[in-house]
Design a protein around this motif. Sequence first.
Motif, PDB file in Angstrom:
ATOM      1  N   SER A  57      59.036   5.763   9.682  1.00  0.00           N
ATOM      2  CA  SER A  57      59.289   4.844  10.788  1.00  0.00           C
ATOM      3  C   SER A  57      57.991   4.179  11.262  1.00  0.00           C
ATOM      4  O   SER A  57      56.887   4.561  10.870  1.00  0.00           O
ATOM      5  N   PHE A  58      58.157   3.178  12.117  1.00  0.00           N
ATOM      6  CA  PHE A  58      57.010   2.486  12.697  1.00  0.00           C
ATOM      7  C   PHE A  58      56.103   3.473  13.426  1.00  0.00           C
ATOM      8  O   PHE A  58      54.878   3.445  13.264  1.00  0.00           O
ATOM      9  N   HIS A  59      56.682   4.349  14.222  1.00  0.00           N
ATOM     10  CA  HIS A  59      55.877   5.288  15.015  1.00  0.00           C
ATOM     11  C   HIS A  59      55.154   6.301  14.130  1.00  0.00           C
ATOM     12  O   HIS A  59      54.053   6.759  14.474  1.00  0.00           O
ATOM     13  N   ASN A  91      47.730   6.105  16.066  1.00  0.00           N
ATOM     14  CA  ASN A  91      47.208   6.344  17.410  1.00  0.00           C
ATOM     15  C   ASN A  91      48.080   5.738  18.506  1.00  0.00           C
ATOM     16  O   ASN A  91      47.627   5.577  19.631  1.00  0.00           O
ATOM     17  N   LYS A  92      49.334   5.411  18.139  1.00  0.00           N
ATOM     18  CA  LYS A  92      50.288   4.831  19.095  1.00  0.00           C
ATOM     19  C   LYS A  92      49.694   3.596  19.778  1.00  0.00           C
ATOM     20  O   LYS A  92      49.733   3.445  20.997  1.00  0.00           O
ATOM     21  N   SER A  99      47.827  -1.070  11.588  1.00  0.00           N
ATOM     22  CA  SER A  99      46.647  -1.752  11.060  1.00  0.00           C
ATOM     23  C   SER A  99      46.516  -1.522   9.555  1.00  0.00           C
ATOM     24  O   SER A  99      47.234  -0.710   8.961  1.00  0.00           O
ATOM     25  N   ARG A 100      45.578  -2.215   8.946  1.00  0.00           N
ATOM     26  CA  ARG A 100      45.284  -2.002   7.529  1.00  0.00           C
ATOM     27  C   ARG A 100      44.869  -0.554   7.284  1.00  0.00           C
ATOM     28  O   ARG A 100      45.246   0.039   6.263  1.00  0.00           O
ATOM     29  N   VAL A 149      48.028  -7.762  11.666  1.00  0.00           N
ATOM     30  CA  VAL A 149      48.556  -6.421  11.909  1.00  0.00           C
ATOM     31  C   VAL A 149      50.082  -6.485  11.865  1.00  0.00           C
ATOM     32  O   VAL A 149      50.677  -7.568  11.891  1.00  0.00           O
ATOM     33  N   ILE A 150      50.712  -5.317  11.802  1.00  0.00           N
ATOM     34  CA  ILE A 150      52.171  -5.244  11.753  1.00  0.00           C
ATOM     35  C   ILE A 150      52.703  -4.831  13.123  1.00  0.00           C
ATOM     36  O   ILE A 150      52.482  -3.707  13.581  1.00  0.00           O
ATOM     37  N   SER A 151      53.379  -5.760  13.774  1.00  0.00           N
ATOM     38  CA  SER A 151      53.991  -5.471  15.072  1.00  0.00           C
ATOM     39  C   SER A 151      55.378  -4.862  14.853  1.00  0.00           C
ATOM     40  O   SER A 151      55.871  -4.792  13.720  1.00  0.00           O
ATOM     41  N   LYS A 152      56.005  -4.452  15.954  1.00  0.00           N
ATOM     42  CA  LYS A 152      57.373  -3.940  15.835  1.00  0.00           C
ATOM     43  C   LYS A 152      58.310  -5.018  15.308  1.00  0.00           C
ATOM     44  O   LYS A 152      59.216  -4.736  14.511  1.00  0.00           O
TER      45      LYS A 152
END
Length: 297
Positions: free
Chosen positions: A130-132, A137-138, A143-144, A178-181
């Motif tokens: 999952s994304f989380h 580091n929440k 990030s890459r 970066v990858i956002s939600k």
Amino acid sequence: NELPFDCELIVVNLPGDVLAEAVPFSRQRAAKDPPESFGGYLQLDDGMHYVEESKTLTHVAGQPLDRGRLYSVTVLFHTLLWSDNQVPLIEWTRLNLHLFPLHQLMELSKPGKLVLAEYFSKLFWHDFGSFHEADANKKGFISREDITRCAEGLYGQGVPEVCISNVLTSCDYDGDGVISKADFLRASFACFEVRSTFRSSTAVFDLEWLKAFSMHVLGETQVPEEGLVTDFMNELVGQADGCVSQSHMIAWLDRSFRLDRVTVPGQNLERPAMKTLEAKICEMLSEADDQALSPKA
């Protein structure tokens, strides 16, 4: 080895009776004793079933073949025009040249290597979790460095930098590095292996399904912040509360595809193969005109 040259993929709506002829035609040389090597052997997805003994295509999209139905099929563009003398497909193309207007060929087709590289780069996220889980580091974004850590945790040290870059850029829809939600939700939805875990029994996806799907892929226990899901639904179907059909999905995937989203060493972004395809269609059009003008016996 599957795509040793620059080639173009295209999605066409093929009648069931053409599919029923094309698949066994492509395999007739492989059925010889001994089998003959042949590059035109048509590959099938897991929703299709072919019976070798009777040389019959029996199922498409997981259902019995309907010879009168149109099926969305992805093929190599040159296979429709001349390659490997696939007679059933070439004859269908000759009768349907209006489906391939010259001024739209670049939009109708996509470079095969780039399509596969983008898809499999998105598929990495399915393995990452999952994304989380990926957001170490929440921070609220991936990030890459997060991607590198996840990739090395799964595949060991030495994952090529081009792969790390492709995983990032294939999913970075807004281009901010970066990858956002929102990026993660779109990349997950674009990947069949991820999406199929929440497949609807009616083959459409409504807002409630998308909310549940977003909670799953983001690793959240409640519906994400207001706007994240409804904005995406609006992007898919043009309204915040609707249902996503297969045609909506195909159109969205087509709109969101970019030639420069991933890197494939040696891939020519000028797409020289298109010149050959355009020339062949012009030749077919000329032949059709000549036949139309020929005096009838």
